[in-house]
Design a protein around this motif. Structure first.
Motif, PDB file in Angstrom:
ATOM      1  N   ALA A  50       0.686  -1.171   0.105  1.00 42.41           N
ATOM      2  CA  ALA A  50       0.169   0.025   0.095  1.00 42.41           C
ATOM      3  C   ALA A  50       0.646   0.984  -0.238  1.00 42.41           C
ATOM      4  O   ALA A  50       0.372   1.610  -0.621  1.00 42.41           O
ATOM      5  CB  ALA A  50      -0.720   0.107   1.447  1.00 42.41           C
ATOM      6  N   THR A  51       1.624   1.158   0.757  1.00 40.05           N
ATOM      7  CA  THR A  51       3.021   1.856   0.658  1.00 40.05           C
ATOM      8  C   THR A  51       3.972   2.590  -0.529  1.00 40.05           C
ATOM      9  O   THR A  51       3.748   3.917  -1.178  1.00 40.05           O
ATOM     10  CB  THR A  51       3.796   2.272   1.467  1.00 40.05           C
ATOM     11  N   LYS A  52       3.560   1.297  -0.891  1.00 36.73           N
ATOM     12  CA  LYS A  52       4.645   1.414  -2.053  1.00 36.73           C
ATOM     13  C   LYS A  52       3.800   1.691  -3.708  1.00 36.73           C
ATOM     14  O   LYS A  52       4.803   2.059  -4.347  1.00 36.73           O
ATOM     15  CB  LYS A  52       5.428  -0.090  -2.672  1.00 36.73           C
ATOM     16  N   LEU A  53       2.776   1.364  -3.463  1.00 34.93           N
ATOM     17  CA  LEU A  53       1.620   1.452  -4.168  1.00 34.93           C
ATOM     18  C   LEU A  53       1.276   2.962  -4.189  1.00 34.93           C
ATOM     19  O   LEU A  53       0.593   3.933  -5.554  1.00 34.93           O
ATOM     20  CB  LEU A  53       0.432   0.782  -4.599  1.00 34.93           C
ATOM     21  N   TYR A  54       1.620   4.215  -3.628  1.00 32.63           N
ATOM     22  CA  TYR A  54       1.075   5.316  -2.874  1.00 32.63           C
ATOM     23  C   TYR A  54       0.189   4.850  -2.949  1.00 32.63           C
ATOM     24  O   TYR A  54      -1.023   6.194  -2.750  1.00 32.63           O
ATOM     25  CB  TYR A  54       1.444   6.308  -4.146  1.00 32.63           C
ATOM     26  N   ILE A  55      -0.480   4.021  -2.647  1.00 32.05           N
ATOM     27  CA  ILE A  55      -1.678   4.535  -1.766  1.00 32.05           C
ATOM     28  C   ILE A  55      -2.410   4.997  -0.290  1.00 32.05           C
ATOM     29  O   ILE A  55      -3.534   5.365  -0.494  1.00 32.05           O
ATOM     30  CB  ILE A  55      -2.441   2.906  -1.578  1.00 32.05           C
ATOM     31  N   ILE A  56      -1.492   4.478   0.354  1.00 30.14           N
ATOM     32  CA  ILE A  56      -1.650   5.235   1.775  1.00 30.14           C
ATOM     33  C   ILE A  56      -0.045   5.610   2.308  1.00 30.14           C
ATOM     34  O   ILE A  56       0.770   4.835   2.085  1.00 30.14           O
ATOM     35  CB  ILE A  56      -2.057   4.268   2.839  1.00 30.14           C
ATOM     36  N   PRO A  57      -0.323   7.180   2.579  1.00 32.53           N
ATOM     37  CA  PRO A  57       1.074   7.776   3.083  1.00 32.53           C
ATOM     38  C   PRO A  57       1.833   7.530   3.998  1.00 32.53           C
ATOM     39  O   PRO A  57       3.013   6.840   4.037  1.00 32.53           O
ATOM     40  CB  PRO A  57       1.141   9.126   3.103  1.00 32.53           C
ATOM     41  N   ASN A  58       0.975   6.619   4.751  1.00 34.79           N
ATOM     42  CA  ASN A  58       1.214   5.770   6.445  1.00 34.79           C
ATOM     43  C   ASN A  58       0.683   4.905   6.173  1.00 34.79           C
ATOM     44  O   ASN A  58      -0.616   5.114   7.144  1.00 34.79           O
ATOM     45  CB  ASN A  58       1.187   6.614   7.541  1.00 34.79           C
ATOM     46  N   SER A  59       1.462   3.686   6.250  1.00 37.75           N
ATOM     47  CA  SER A  59       0.048   2.528   6.845  1.00 37.75           C
ATOM     48  C   SER A  59      -0.164   1.832   7.979  1.00 37.75           C
ATOM     49  O   SER A  59      -0.268   1.006   8.124  1.00 37.75           O
ATOM     50  CB  SER A  59       0.823   1.715   5.652  1.00 37.75           C
ATOM     51  N   THR A  60       0.905   2.522   8.738  1.00 38.41           N
ATOM     52  CA  THR A  60       0.587   2.363  10.312  1.00 38.41           C
ATOM     53  C   THR A  60      -0.407   3.073  10.941  1.00 38.41           C
ATOM     54  O   THR A  60      -1.124   2.752  12.028  1.00 38.41           O
ATOM     55  CB  THR A  60       2.302   3.065  11.302  1.00 38.41           C
ATOM     56  N   SER A  61      -1.197   3.825  10.246  1.00 34.37           N
ATOM     57  CA  SER A  61      -2.674   4.631  10.199  1.00 34.37           C
ATOM     58  C   SER A  61      -3.440   4.156  10.618  1.00 34.37           C
ATOM     59  O   SER A  61      -3.525   2.452  10.633  1.00 34.37           O
ATOM     60  CB  SER A  61      -2.496   5.763   9.813  1.00 34.37           C
ATOM     61  N   GLY A  62      -4.550   4.548  11.507  1.00 30.24           N
ATOM     62  CA  GLY A  62      -5.640   3.334  11.468  1.00 30.24           C
ATOM     63  C   GLY A  62      -7.061   4.368  12.412  1.00 30.24           C
ATOM     64  O   GLY A  62      -6.865   5.417  12.306  1.00 30.24           O
ATOM     65  N   THR A  63      -8.070   3.742  12.486  1.00 31.21           N
ATOM     66  CA  THR A  63      -9.113   4.687  13.564  1.00 31.21           C
ATOM     67  C   THR A  63      -9.142   3.668  14.462  1.00 31.21           C
ATOM     68  O   THR A  63      -9.362   2.458  14.050  1.00 31.21           O
ATOM     69  CB  THR A  63      -9.814   5.456  12.675  1.00 31.21           C
ATOM     70  N   ASN A  64      -9.678   3.774  15.969  1.00 30.08           N
ATOM     71  CA  ASN A  64      -9.935   3.086  17.166  1.00 30.08           C
ATOM     72  C   ASN A  64      -8.583   1.809  17.421  1.00 30.08           C
ATOM     73  O   ASN A  64      -8.937   0.514  16.845  1.00 30.08           O
ATOM     74  CB  ASN A  64     -11.911   2.398  16.370  1.00 30.08           C
ATOM     75  N   GLY A  65      -7.774   2.159  16.641  1.00 26.93           N
ATOM     76  CA  GLY A  65      -6.656   1.310  17.123  1.00 26.93           C
ATOM     77  C   GLY A  65      -6.213   1.539  18.110  1.00 26.93           C
ATOM     78  O   GLY A  65      -6.762   1.258  19.227  1.00 26.93           O
ATOM     79  N   PRO A  66      -4.625   0.624  18.889  1.00 29.87           N
ATOM     80  CA  PRO A  66      -4.688   0.199  19.482  1.00 29.87           C
ATOM     81  C   PRO A  66      -4.075   0.747  19.899  1.00 29.87           C
ATOM     82  O   PRO A  66      -4.150   2.368  20.749  1.00 29.87           O
ATOM     83  CB  PRO A  66      -3.387  -1.231  19.209  1.00 29.87           C
ATOM     84  N   PHE A  67      -3.823   0.962  22.041  1.00 30.77           N
ATOM     85  CA  PHE A  67      -2.951   1.654  22.725  1.00 30.77           C
ATOM     86  C   PHE A  67      -1.622   1.786  22.845  1.00 30.77           C
ATOM     87  O   PHE A  67      -1.372   0.011  22.741  1.00 30.77           O
ATOM     88  CB  PHE A  67      -4.028   1.624  23.887  1.00 30.77           C
ATOM     89  N   ILE A  68      -0.887   2.645  22.896  1.00 36.31           N
ATOM     90  CA  ILE A  68       0.183   2.463  23.638  1.00 36.31           C
ATOM     91  C   ILE A  68       0.035   3.056  24.466  1.00 36.31           C
ATOM     92  O   ILE A  68      -0.440   4.306  25.241  1.00 36.31           O
ATOM     93  CB  ILE A  68       1.172   3.417  21.963  1.00 36.31           C
ATOM     94  N   MET A  69       1.680   2.685  25.282  1.00 30.94           N
ATOM     95  CA  MET A  69       1.432   3.420  27.080  1.00 30.94           C
ATOM     96  C   MET A  69       2.602   3.010  27.260  1.00 30.94           C
ATOM     97  O   MET A  69       3.503   1.922  26.124  1.00 30.94           O
ATOM     98  CB  MET A  69       0.325   2.306  27.774  1.00 30.94           C
ATOM     99  N   ILE A  70       3.501   3.503  28.390  1.00 30.14           N
ATOM    100  CA  ILE A  70       4.335   3.590  28.962  1.00 30.14           C
ATOM    101  C   ILE A  70       4.501   3.075  30.379  1.00 30.14           C
ATOM    102  O   ILE A  70       3.868   3.456  31.411  1.00 30.14           O
ATOM    103  CB  ILE A  70       5.214   4.689  29.024  1.00 30.14           C
TER     104      ILE A  70
END
Length: 201
Positions: A177-197
């Motif tokens: 998806a990134t190689k074909l320029y479909i999405i500039p940031n293939s790590t993005s999401g919605t209602n995604g996971p939580f990241i915590m320290i």
């Protein structure tokens, strides 16, 4: 009729997750306007201890990220059949993208209640002091910015964060998806996971 169906589905969703819906007066502007405000109460302090992050703490993610890559790749493939050919030349059948899209939609259609409850267990009570060796210091969700939320965490906590690995839901689909320029940031999401320290243990 559509409004009634949407409202009925919202009530079913709320019942499934024991969420109370407060039926307020609606704007009734003659066109569809959707939104929601969530109100909650807690007997725990929220994870906003940016100034208490110390060296050795860990960065933890609740699940892999990147829900939007397969969704965008699928939609683009439907619009442009040349993308399907590009996928096949990369060894990815369209059906694999469709399966990944369905998994991603299933993930983003459910609230992150289990992850939120796990975080809740590792927060100080309202009357308790924060402890670096016991409590989660800071959390955020992985949405539009994707992996760049880690940079935001580093800025908020005035720290340097080292990333050893970026866990993606569909690594190969994200790469294409990134190689074909479909999405500039293939790590993005919605209602995604939580990241915590978290504490090092």
């Amino acid at each position: 009729e559509l409004l009634e169906k949407l409202w009925r589905n919202a009530k079913l969703f709320a019942n499934r997750y024991s969420i109370e819906i407060i039926d307020e007066k609606q704007p009734r502007m003659g066109r569809l306007l959707m939104g929601a405000t969530a109100i909650g109460y807690s007997d725990k302090k929220p994870p906003l201890f940016e100034d208490r992050v110390v060296p050795g703490m860990k960065l933890v993610i609740t699940r892999p990220m990147g829900e939007l890559a397969p969704i965008n790749l699928y939609l683009s493939s439907i619009i442009d059949e040349n993308i399907v050919k590009d996928l096949e030349s990369c060894g990815i059948p369209f059906e694999e993208v469709e399966r990944a899209k369905n998994i991603a939609i299933e993930l983003i259609s459910k609230p992150n209640i289990e992850a939120a409850m796990a975080i809740y267990k590792h927060l100080p009570d309202i009357s308790e002091e924060f402890r670096e060796d016991e409590h989660i210091a800071v959390t955020t969700d992985v949405t539009g910015p994707g992996v760049f939320v880690i940079r935001e965490l580093a800025e908020r906590t005035n720290t340097k964060i080292k990333i050893d690995k970026i866990p993606l839901l569909f690594p190969e689909i994200s790469r294409i998806a990134t190689k074909l320029y479909i999405i500039p940031n293939s790590t993005s999401g919605t209602n995604g996971p939580f990241i915590m320290i978290t504490p090092s243990n």
